[in-house]
Scaffold this active site. Structure first.
Site, PDB file in Angstrom:
ATOM      1  N   GLU A   1      63.439  12.491  30.046  1.00  0.00           N
ATOM      2  CA  GLU A   1      62.535  13.357  30.810  1.00  0.00           C
ATOM      3  C   GLU A   1      62.486  14.719  30.118  1.00  0.00           C
ATOM      4  O   GLU A   1      63.495  15.164  29.531  1.00  0.00           O
ATOM      5  CB  GLU A   1      63.094  13.519  32.232  1.00  0.00           C
TER       6      GLU A   1
ATOM      7  N   ASN B   1      55.360  16.897  36.009  1.00  0.00           N
ATOM      8  CA  ASN B   1      56.480  16.400  35.209  1.00  0.00           C
ATOM      9  C   ASN B   1      56.061  14.984  34.808  1.00  0.00           C
ATOM     10  O   ASN B   1      56.032  14.096  35.661  1.00  0.00           O
ATOM     11  CB  ASN B   1      57.759  16.402  36.061  1.00  0.00           C
TER      12      ASN B   1
ATOM     13  N   LYS C   1      55.581  12.392  37.745  1.00  0.00           N
ATOM     14  CA  LYS C   1      56.758  12.255  38.627  1.00  0.00           C
ATOM     15  C   LYS C   1      56.404  12.502  40.097  1.00  0.00           C
ATOM     16  O   LYS C   1      55.804  13.523  40.448  1.00  0.00           O
ATOM     17  CB  LYS C   1      57.839  13.238  38.187  1.00  0.00           C
TER      18      LYS C   1
ATOM     19  N   GLU D   1      62.094  22.187  40.525  1.00  0.00           N
ATOM     20  CA  GLU D   1      60.974  21.279  40.217  1.00  0.00           C
ATOM     21  C   GLU D   1      59.879  21.385  41.274  1.00  0.00           C
ATOM     22  O   GLU D   1      58.698  21.258  40.949  1.00  0.00           O
ATOM     23  CB  GLU D   1      61.474  19.834  40.121  1.00  0.00           C
TER      24      GLU D   1
ATOM     25  N   CYS E   1      63.505  10.320  36.273  1.00  0.00           N
ATOM     26  CA  CYS E   1      64.702  10.916  36.837  1.00  0.00           C
ATOM     27  C   CYS E   1      64.952  10.611  38.315  1.00  0.00           C
ATOM     28  O   CYS E   1      65.345   9.515  38.650  1.00  0.00           O
ATOM     29  CB  CYS E   1      64.697  12.413  36.568  1.00  0.00           C
TER      30      CYS E   1
ATOM     31  N   ASN F   1      67.198  14.028  33.388  1.00  0.00           N
ATOM     32  CA  ASN F   1      68.078  15.183  33.137  1.00  0.00           C
ATOM     33  C   ASN F   1      68.896  15.309  34.421  1.00  0.00           C
ATOM     34  O   ASN F   1      68.340  15.763  35.440  1.00  0.00           O
ATOM     35  CB  ASN F   1      67.279  16.483  32.952  1.00  0.00           C
TER      36      ASN F   1
HETATM   37  N1  ING Z   1      67.557  15.460  38.299  1.00  0.00           N
HETATM   38  C1  ING Z   1      68.503  14.931  39.196  1.00  0.00           C
HETATM   39  C2  ING Z   1      68.372  13.434  39.432  1.00  0.00           C
HETATM   40  O1  ING Z   1      67.806  12.947  40.381  1.00  0.00           O
HETATM   41  C3  ING Z   1      69.855  15.238  41.148  1.00  0.00           C
HETATM   42  C4  ING Z   1      68.582  15.698  40.483  1.00  0.00           C
HETATM   43  C5  ING Z   1      71.079  15.496  40.547  1.00  0.00           C
HETATM   44  C6  ING Z   1      69.795  14.503  42.306  1.00  0.00           C
HETATM   45  C7  ING Z   1      72.266  15.046  41.143  1.00  0.00           C
HETATM   46  C8  ING Z   1      70.972  14.039  42.918  1.00  0.00           C
HETATM   47  C9  ING Z   1      72.210  14.301  42.338  1.00  0.00           C
HETATM   48  O2  ING Z   1      68.976  12.743  38.611  1.00  0.00           O
HETATM   49  C10 ING Z   1      66.197  15.331  38.217  1.00  0.00           C
HETATM   50  N2  ING Z   1      65.608  15.988  37.204  1.00  0.00           N
HETATM   51  O3  ING Z   1      65.555  14.680  39.017  1.00  0.00           O
END
Ligand code: ING
Length: 311
Positions: free
Chosen positions: A47, A110, A127, A146, A172, A197
């Site tokens: 991503e 995104n 996204k 985001e 993601c 990410n």
């Molecule tokens: N990043 C993360 C993901 O869903 C996140 C946000 C991090 C959600 C940790 C839950 C726990 O992997 C993105 N960019 O969506």
């Protein structure tokens, strides 16, 4: 004749805030060339693979935010990657921040694209599940804006005929939601490509941090098995501008088994030969939707408001 796609999961290590597109495109091209050397048909990048993960910062000025977006794809700085794809005969999935003039207004998504072996764009996805928040929240070790910088994707979850099969895309956070896989499963998807990410630390729920790898694998293995599809998940990994991001890039078979994985936190290629027909064993038996799914019954459950009180 088996329909085999040799897939390269092209994980990236950190991209610095001031790392220019040409330097990043050179890293992507090196991975594409490595993949071609191993007979890959398709390479999956992360991503937002052209820049650092900029939603980690609050930026008041839109002009500063827009420096992380692409106004055209390919553009002058990304065209070398498309040309390499054509030269090498290897397609790719690329995540990036898309700035588009649509319906008479500027829109920001995104986005990911699927590029075929001739270097032509065969599909686009924007996204849908945008995690995080839309205002500055100083209590967090880092932001996740985001919802501020992107609109919710407006293309649904399309499945494209490409590479001899049915290829879908997600980005993601999408991978954490079962609907993502099922909407594509109902379109007979055979391989879902996902860049991510993912910080190790999730400020609203630090108690999950130790489970970040487990959850990463759980959701993609479940999505694969429950829809009889391959799933390829590829990280932008490592310590990026002070934030530790998971690696754990994996290639998951329709059985739910992990058949390829990256083991570092840098630029790394994991490769697997993916037989698209392996999904049939699941689509024709345990997950034969036509025979075993009961959408009418689900509608009843969905309409019910909350749990049923004791009689
Ligand atoms: N990043 C993360 C993901 O869903 C996140 C946000 C991090 C959600 C940790 C839950 C726990 O992997 C993105 N960019 O969506």
């Amino acid at each position: 004749m088996p329909r085999i796609i040799t897939v390269g999961a092209a994980q990236l290590g950190p991209i610095a805030r001031d790392e220019g597109r040409p330097a990043v495109v050179a890293r992507l091209t090196r991975l594409l060339e490595q993949a071609a050397g191993h007979g890959c048909d398709l390479v999956v990048f992360p991503e937002l693979a052209l820049t650092t993960f900029f939603p980690r910062w609050y930026m008041a000025e839109q002009a500063e935010v827009d420096r992380f977006f692409e106004r055209e794809m390919p553009g002058p700085e990304t065209r070398p990657l498309f040309e390499a794809a054509r030269r090498l005969g290897v397609g790719f999935y690329l995540g990036y921040a898309e700035l588009a003039e649509e319906d008479g207004r500027t829109r920001r998504f995104n986005t990911s694209i699927l590029v075929d072996k001739q270097g032509a764009i065969a599909g686009k996805y924007r996204k849908i599940h945008l995690p995080g928040h839309d205002e500055h929240e100083p209590w967090r070790r880092f932001q996740h804006l985001e919802k501020r910088y992107f609109e919710t994707g407006n293309l649904g979850f399309p499945v494209f005929r490409a590479f001899g099969g049915h290829i879908g895309m997600a980005i993601c956070n999408d991978r954490r939601w079962p609907e993502t896989y099922r909407v594509m499963g109902l379109q007979d998807v055979e391989m879902v490509l996902i860049g991510y990410n993912t910080p190790v630390h999730n400020p609203p729920a630090p108690e999950h941090d130790d489970l970040s790898h487990f959850h990463n694998q759980l959701v993609m293995q479940s999505g694969a098995y429950q829809n009889g599809t391959w799933v390829v998940g590829v990280a932008k990994a490592g310590l990026e501008e002070g934030v530790e991001q998971i690696g754990n890039s994996i290639i998951v078979a329709p059985s739910g088994e992990i058949v390829g994985r990256c083991t570092t936190l840098g630029d790394e290629l994991a490769i697997a030969r993916c037989d698209l027909d392996l999904g049939l064993s699941y689509k024709r038996s345990v997950f034969n939707f036509a025979r075993h799914r009961e959408p009418d019954a689900y509608r009843l459950i969905v309409e019910r408001k909350g749990a049923i009180p004791p009689s």
